[in-house]
Design a protein around this motif. Sequence first.
Motif, PDB file in Angstrom:
ATOM      1  N   TRP A  83       2.962   2.220  -4.637  1.00 31.93           N
ATOM      2  CA  TRP A  83       1.204   2.095  -4.206  1.00 31.93           C
ATOM      3  C   TRP A  83       1.103   1.363  -2.924  1.00 31.93           C
ATOM      4  O   TRP A  83       0.284   1.890  -2.249  1.00 31.93           O
ATOM      5  CB  TRP A  83       0.722   1.401  -5.415  1.00 31.93           C
ATOM      6  N   SER A  84       1.725   0.287  -2.710  1.00 39.48           N
ATOM      7  CA  SER A  84       1.634  -0.565  -1.506  1.00 39.48           C
ATOM      8  C   SER A  84       1.999   0.343  -0.128  1.00 39.48           C
ATOM      9  O   SER A  84       1.331   0.390   0.695  1.00 39.48           O
ATOM     10  CB  SER A  84       2.182  -1.900  -1.518  1.00 39.48           C
ATOM     11  N   ALA A  85       3.033   1.054  -0.403  1.00 42.77           N
ATOM     12  CA  ALA A  85       3.823   1.839   0.721  1.00 42.77           C
ATOM     13  C   ALA A  85       2.718   3.032   1.045  1.00 42.77           C
ATOM     14  O   ALA A  85       2.187   3.527   2.166  1.00 42.77           O
ATOM     15  CB  ALA A  85       4.904   2.340   0.425  1.00 42.77           C
ATOM     16  N   GLN A  86       1.933   3.616   0.140  1.00 41.86           N
ATOM     17  CA  GLN A  86       0.923   4.655   0.174  1.00 41.86           C
ATOM     18  C   GLN A  86      -0.264   4.093   0.825  1.00 41.86           C
ATOM     19  O   GLN A  86      -0.746   4.614   1.574  1.00 41.86           O
ATOM     20  CB  GLN A  86       0.659   5.251  -1.231  1.00 41.86           C
ATOM     21  N   ALA A  87      -0.737   3.006   0.373  1.00 41.25           N
ATOM     22  CA  ALA A  87      -1.766   2.261   0.875  1.00 41.25           C
ATOM     23  C   ALA A  87      -1.577   1.870   2.363  1.00 41.25           C
ATOM     24  O   ALA A  87      -2.469   2.068   3.409  1.00 41.25           O
ATOM     25  CB  ALA A  87      -2.132   1.072   0.342  1.00 41.25           C
ATOM     26  N   ARG A  88      -0.375   1.568   2.785  1.00 45.41           N
ATOM     27  CA  ARG A  88      -0.071   1.044   4.217  1.00 45.41           C
ATOM     28  C   ARG A  88       0.100   2.275   4.953  1.00 45.41           C
ATOM     29  O   ARG A  88      -0.363   2.146   6.164  1.00 45.41           O
ATOM     30  CB  ARG A  88       1.217   0.449   4.327  1.00 45.41           C
ATOM     31  N   LEU A  89       0.498   3.413   4.402  1.00 44.83           N
ATOM     32  CA  LEU A  89       0.681   4.532   5.048  1.00 44.83           C
ATOM     33  C   LEU A  89      -0.865   5.091   5.409  1.00 44.83           C
ATOM     34  O   LEU A  89      -1.057   5.656   6.664  1.00 44.83           O
ATOM     35  CB  LEU A  89       1.366   5.986   4.457  1.00 44.83           C
ATOM     36  N   VAL A  90      -1.768   5.257   4.550  1.00 47.89           N
ATOM     37  CA  VAL A  90      -2.983   5.686   4.950  1.00 47.89           C
ATOM     38  C   VAL A  90      -3.783   4.746   5.646  1.00 47.89           C
ATOM     39  O   VAL A  90      -4.460   5.278   6.735  1.00 47.89           O
ATOM     40  CB  VAL A  90      -3.864   5.604   3.382  1.00 47.89           C
ATOM     41  N   ALA A  91      -3.246   3.382   5.948  1.00 49.51           N
ATOM     42  CA  ALA A  91      -3.957   2.432   6.993  1.00 49.51           C
ATOM     43  C   ALA A  91      -3.493   2.745   8.348  1.00 49.51           C
ATOM     44  O   ALA A  91      -3.705   2.120   9.320  1.00 49.51           O
ATOM     45  CB  ALA A  91      -3.800   1.189   6.658  1.00 49.51           C
ATOM     46  N   GLY A  92      -2.417   3.846   8.442  1.00 49.06           N
ATOM     47  CA  GLY A  92      -1.878   3.996   9.529  1.00 49.06           C
ATOM     48  C   GLY A  92      -0.291   3.421   9.992  1.00 49.06           C
ATOM     49  O   GLY A  92      -0.020   3.500  11.007  1.00 49.06           O
TER      50      GLY A  92
END
Length: 144
Positions: A83-92
């Motif tokens: 989840w945190s990696a997904q969120a970080r990807l979305v944030a750029g």
Amino acid sequence: MTTALYLQHIDRLRSREFPAERSRSGAEVSGPGYHSACMSADEEEWEDLTERLEKRAQCVADHDALVAELTRRWEEPQWISLWSAQARLVAGEAIPEPWAEFAVGFDFLNLWRIEGRWIAVGLDLEAEGPGWDLSVTVTEVDPP
């Protein structure tokens, strides 16, 4: 594919050197510090939903059997959320491969650290359909 064949495939991935550049060969992608392989995925056009659901159920059973066998070999895996990696990807934010690719398709992974390499097994079941993806990665790149 049987559990024994999955294990042989994982052992082959573990024994190979990592390439200097990203390359693809069939269902495998390799790059600096990793090898990833799709073991089973819903890639067909299905006319019979019942058959598709049976294949999906078989993939889940294959995943569970593979994780059980790897657990017998190497003890309990770490179960990690992406989840945190997904969120970080979305944030750029840049996430290193192979983790960026896993974060796009998988929510959770079973993860073992063996002889300096991570072995990750992921199962993605479509939330809005009967699709699936069972993949494995062998990497020396630490999880994000």
